[in-house]
Scaffold this motif. Structure first.
Motif, PDB file in Angstrom:
ATOM      1  N   SER A 110       0.814  -1.216   0.000  1.00  0.00           N
ATOM      2  CA  SER A 110       0.000   0.000   0.000  1.00  0.00           C
ATOM      3  C   SER A 110       0.847   1.265   0.000  1.00  0.00           C
ATOM      4  CB  SER A 110      -0.922   0.009   1.228  1.00  0.00           C
ATOM      5  OG  SER A 110      -1.714  -1.160   1.289  1.00  0.00           O
ATOM      6  N   ALA A 111       2.022   1.213   0.627  1.00  0.00           N
ATOM      7  CA  ALA A 111       2.920   2.369   0.671  1.00  0.00           C
ATOM      8  C   ALA A 111       4.357   1.870   0.598  1.00  0.00           C
ATOM      9  CB  ALA A 111       2.704   3.174   1.952  1.00  0.00           C
ATOM     10  N   TYR A 112       5.142   2.453  -0.302  1.00  0.00           N
ATOM     11  CA  TYR A 112       6.538   2.068  -0.520  1.00  0.00           C
ATOM     12  C   TYR A 112       7.393   3.280  -0.177  1.00  0.00           C
ATOM     13  CZ  TYR A 112      10.532  -0.152  -2.929  1.00  0.00           C
ATOM     14  OH  TYR A 112      11.745  -0.723  -3.260  1.00  0.00           O
ATOM     15  N   VAL A 113       8.203   3.176   0.876  1.00  0.00           N
ATOM     16  CA  VAL A 113       9.002   4.304   1.370  1.00  0.00           C
ATOM     17  C   VAL A 113      10.479   4.002   1.156  1.00  0.00           C
ATOM     18  CG1 VAL A 113       9.520   5.782   3.340  1.00  0.00           C
ATOM     19  CG2 VAL A 113       7.239   4.755   3.113  1.00  0.00           C
ATOM     20  N   VAL A 117      12.368   6.677   7.123  1.00  0.00           N
ATOM     21  CA  VAL A 117      11.446   7.763   7.437  1.00  0.00           C
ATOM     22  C   VAL A 117      11.723   8.255   8.848  1.00  0.00           C
ATOM     23  CG1 VAL A 117       9.683   6.222   8.365  1.00  0.00           C
ATOM     24  CG2 VAL A 117       9.009   8.438   7.431  1.00  0.00           C
ATOM     25  N   GLU A 118      11.522   9.537   9.074  1.00  0.00           N
ATOM     26  CA  GLU A 118      11.695  10.092  10.414  1.00  0.00           C
ATOM     27  C   GLU A 118      10.637   9.510  11.339  1.00  0.00           C
ATOM     28  OE1 GLU A 118      11.553  14.280  10.218  1.00  0.00           O
ATOM     29  OE2 GLU A 118      13.321  14.485   8.917  1.00  0.00           O
ATOM     30  N   ALA A 119      11.011   9.378  12.600  1.00  0.00           N
ATOM     31  CA  ALA A 119      10.104   8.764  13.574  1.00  0.00           C
ATOM     32  C   ALA A 119       8.756   9.471  13.627  1.00  0.00           C
ATOM     33  CB  ALA A 119      10.757   8.761  14.954  1.00  0.00           C
ATOM     34  N   SER A 120       8.776  10.801  13.513  1.00  0.00           N
ATOM     35  CA  SER A 120       7.540  11.567  13.622  1.00  0.00           C
ATOM     36  C   SER A 120       6.594  11.334  12.443  1.00  0.00           C
ATOM     37  CB  SER A 120       7.858  13.069  13.722  1.00  0.00           C
ATOM     38  OG  SER A 120       8.562  13.498  12.557  1.00  0.00           O
ATOM     39  N   ARG A 121       7.117  10.758  11.349  1.00  0.00           N
ATOM     40  CA  ARG A 121       6.296  10.538  10.158  1.00  0.00           C
ATOM     41  C   ARG A 121       5.764   9.110  10.052  1.00  0.00           C
ATOM     42  NH1 ARG A 121       9.237  11.028   5.301  1.00  0.00           N
ATOM     43  NH2 ARG A 121       7.194  10.918   4.293  1.00  0.00           N
ATOM     44  N   ILE A 122       6.103   8.262  11.005  1.00  0.00           N
ATOM     45  CA  ILE A 122       5.674   6.863  10.920  1.00  0.00           C
ATOM     46  C   ILE A 122       4.157   6.746  10.963  1.00  0.00           C
ATOM     47  CG2 ILE A 122       5.666   4.643  12.113  1.00  0.00           C
ATOM     48  CD1 ILE A 122       8.555   5.135  12.842  1.00  0.00           C
ATOM     49  N   LYS A 123       3.528   7.426  11.899  1.00  0.00           N
ATOM     50  CA  LYS A 123       2.073   7.325  12.007  1.00  0.00           C
ATOM     51  C   LYS A 123       1.368   7.849  10.752  1.00  0.00           C
ATOM     52  CE  LYS A 123      -1.906   8.233  14.954  1.00  0.00           C
ATOM     53  NZ  LYS A 123      -2.778   8.628  13.822  1.00  0.00           N
ATOM     54  N   PRO A 124       1.745   9.029  10.216  1.00  0.00           N
ATOM     55  CA  PRO A 124       1.100   9.467   8.966  1.00  0.00           C
ATOM     56  C   PRO A 124       1.285   8.472   7.826  1.00  0.00           C
ATOM     57  CG  PRO A 124       2.238  11.312   9.996  1.00  0.00           C
ATOM     58  CD  PRO A 124       2.614  10.086  10.775  1.00  0.00           C
ATOM     59  N   VAL A 125       2.455   7.859   7.735  1.00  0.00           N
ATOM     60  CA  VAL A 125       2.692   6.865   6.683  1.00  0.00           C
ATOM     61  C   VAL A 125       1.755   5.674   6.870  1.00  0.00           C
ATOM     62  CG1 VAL A 125       4.337   5.159   5.804  1.00  0.00           C
ATOM     63  CG2 VAL A 125       5.076   7.512   6.216  1.00  0.00           C
ATOM     64  N   LEU A 126       1.622   5.204   8.103  1.00  0.00           N
ATOM     65  CA  LEU A 126       0.719   4.089   8.379  1.00  0.00           C
ATOM     66  C   LEU A 126      -0.721   4.461   8.071  1.00  0.00           C
ATOM     67  CD1 LEU A 126       2.146   2.711  11.764  1.00  0.00           C
ATOM     68  CD2 LEU A 126       2.509   1.799   9.462  1.00  0.00           C
ATOM     69  N   ASP A 127      -1.114   5.692   8.451  1.00  0.00           N
ATOM     70  CA  ASP A 127      -2.485   6.136   8.205  1.00  0.00           C
ATOM     71  C   ASP A 127      -2.785   6.207   6.707  1.00  0.00           C
ATOM     72  OD1 ASP A 127      -2.961   6.333  10.888  1.00  0.00           O
ATOM     73  OD2 ASP A 127      -2.641   8.502  11.001  1.00  0.00           O
ATOM     74  N   VAL A 128      -1.828   6.710   5.933  1.00  0.00           N
ATOM     75  CA  VAL A 128      -2.003   6.793   4.487  1.00  0.00           C
ATOM     76  C   VAL A 128      -2.113   5.397   3.884  1.00  0.00           C
ATOM     77  CG1 VAL A 128      -0.858   7.399   2.325  1.00  0.00           C
ATOM     78  CG2 VAL A 128      -0.899   9.031   4.212  1.00  0.00           C
ATOM     79  N   ALA A 129      -1.269   4.469   4.369  1.00  0.00           N
ATOM     80  CA  ALA A 129      -1.300   3.100   3.857  1.00  0.00           C
ATOM     81  C   ALA A 129      -2.651   2.445   4.126  1.00  0.00           C
ATOM     82  CB  ALA A 129      -0.178   2.279   4.490  1.00  0.00           C
ATOM     83  N   VAL A 130      -3.186   2.653   5.327  1.00  0.00           N
ATOM     84  CA  VAL A 130      -4.487   2.078   5.679  1.00  0.00           C
ATOM     85  C   VAL A 130      -5.584   2.673   4.798  1.00  0.00           C
ATOM     86  CG1 VAL A 130      -6.251   1.923   7.471  1.00  0.00           C
ATOM     87  CG2 VAL A 130      -3.855   1.518   8.046  1.00  0.00           C
ATOM     88  N   ALA A 131      -5.556   3.997   4.609  1.00  0.00           N
ATOM     89  CA  ALA A 131      -6.563   4.654   3.777  1.00  0.00           C
ATOM     90  C   ALA A 131      -6.477   4.168   2.326  1.00  0.00           C
ATOM     91  CB  ALA A 131      -6.381   6.174   3.840  1.00  0.00           C
ATOM     92  N   GLN A 132      -5.256   4.038   1.814  1.00  0.00           N
ATOM     93  CA  GLN A 132      -5.055   3.550   0.451  1.00  0.00           C
ATOM     94  C   GLN A 132      -5.561   2.123   0.301  1.00  0.00           C
ATOM     95  OE1 GLN A 132      -4.016   5.169  -2.132  1.00  0.00           O
ATOM     96  NE2 GLN A 132      -3.615   3.533  -3.613  1.00  0.00           N
TER      97      GLN A 132
END
Length: 204
Positions: A110-113, A117-132
């Motif tokens: 769902s998301a290829y990084v 990634v910076e620690a502070s961006r992990i949750k947004p990345v996970l949220d985007v992957a779930v939404a996708q």
């Protein structure tokens, strides 16, 4: 790796369970950011070791993979998982090749990084992957439902044609006959149509 999410005061539930996979288990870099997003690591697995079984056992909400580059075996396992037990998948890789990214997405990622990634961006990345993933799954389910309805319509039309020919019925009368039979048997019209087709095939 199964991660357990904590409830936030604002009602945001986020990711509950996460399976964490990697090429090696000495130190998975992205784990340093889990604390910042209220995730607790309770287990982790080497990439490529019976992925489907691990997913069935842990029932994660999200799968997070860390790898230098997705191998052919990894992509095949992800494809099998995507068909049998789909889950949102986030892949952290070093390989920025467009072909590798395309193959990973086709396998169900769902998301290829790239390059971490910076620690502070992990949750947004996970949220985007779930939404996708949810958007893709909704489209896939809608397509499957459309295909199923089309297949059922073809069954009904075929059964109607057999009744029309065997009993000299009009199309409306043949449909009403199927509908009546479905009500009597407690089945769908499609299921009754299949019964009619199967019976006709036995008699031929």
């Amino acid at each position: 790796v199964v991660l357990v999410r904590r409830q936030h005061s604002g009602g945001d539930v986020g990711v509950q369970r996460l399976l964490h996979l990697g090429d090696q288990m000495d130190a998975l870099p992205v784990e340093r950011g889990f604390v910042l997003v209220a995730l607790a690591v309770v287990g982790r697995e080497l990439l490529g070791r019976d992925l489907v079984r691990h997913v069935e056992a842990t029932r994660p909400d999200v799968i997070l993979i860390e790898t230098d580059s997705p191998t052919r075996d990894t992509l095949e396992h992800l494809s099998v998982l995507d068909r049998a037990n789909p889950r949102p998948i986030v892949m952290f890789a070093q390989d920025a090749d467009s072909q590798a990214i395309r193959k990973a997405v086709q396998a169900g990622v769902s998301a290829y990084v790239v390059d971490g990634v910076e620690a502070s961006r992990i949750k947004p990345v996970l949220d985007v992957a779930v939404a996708q993933f949810e958007s893709h799954l909704a489209l896939r389910n809608e397509l499957a439902q459309s295909n199923r309805k089309l297949a059922e319509r073809k069954l009904v039309d075929r059964a109607k044609g057999m009744l029309m020919k065997a009993r000299s019925l009009s199309e409306d009368d043949a449909y009403h006959a199927l509908r009546k039979l479905a009500m009597e048997r407690g089945k769908t019209i499609a299921a009754v149509s299949q019964d009619v087709i199967d019976m006709a095939n036995l008699l031929l």
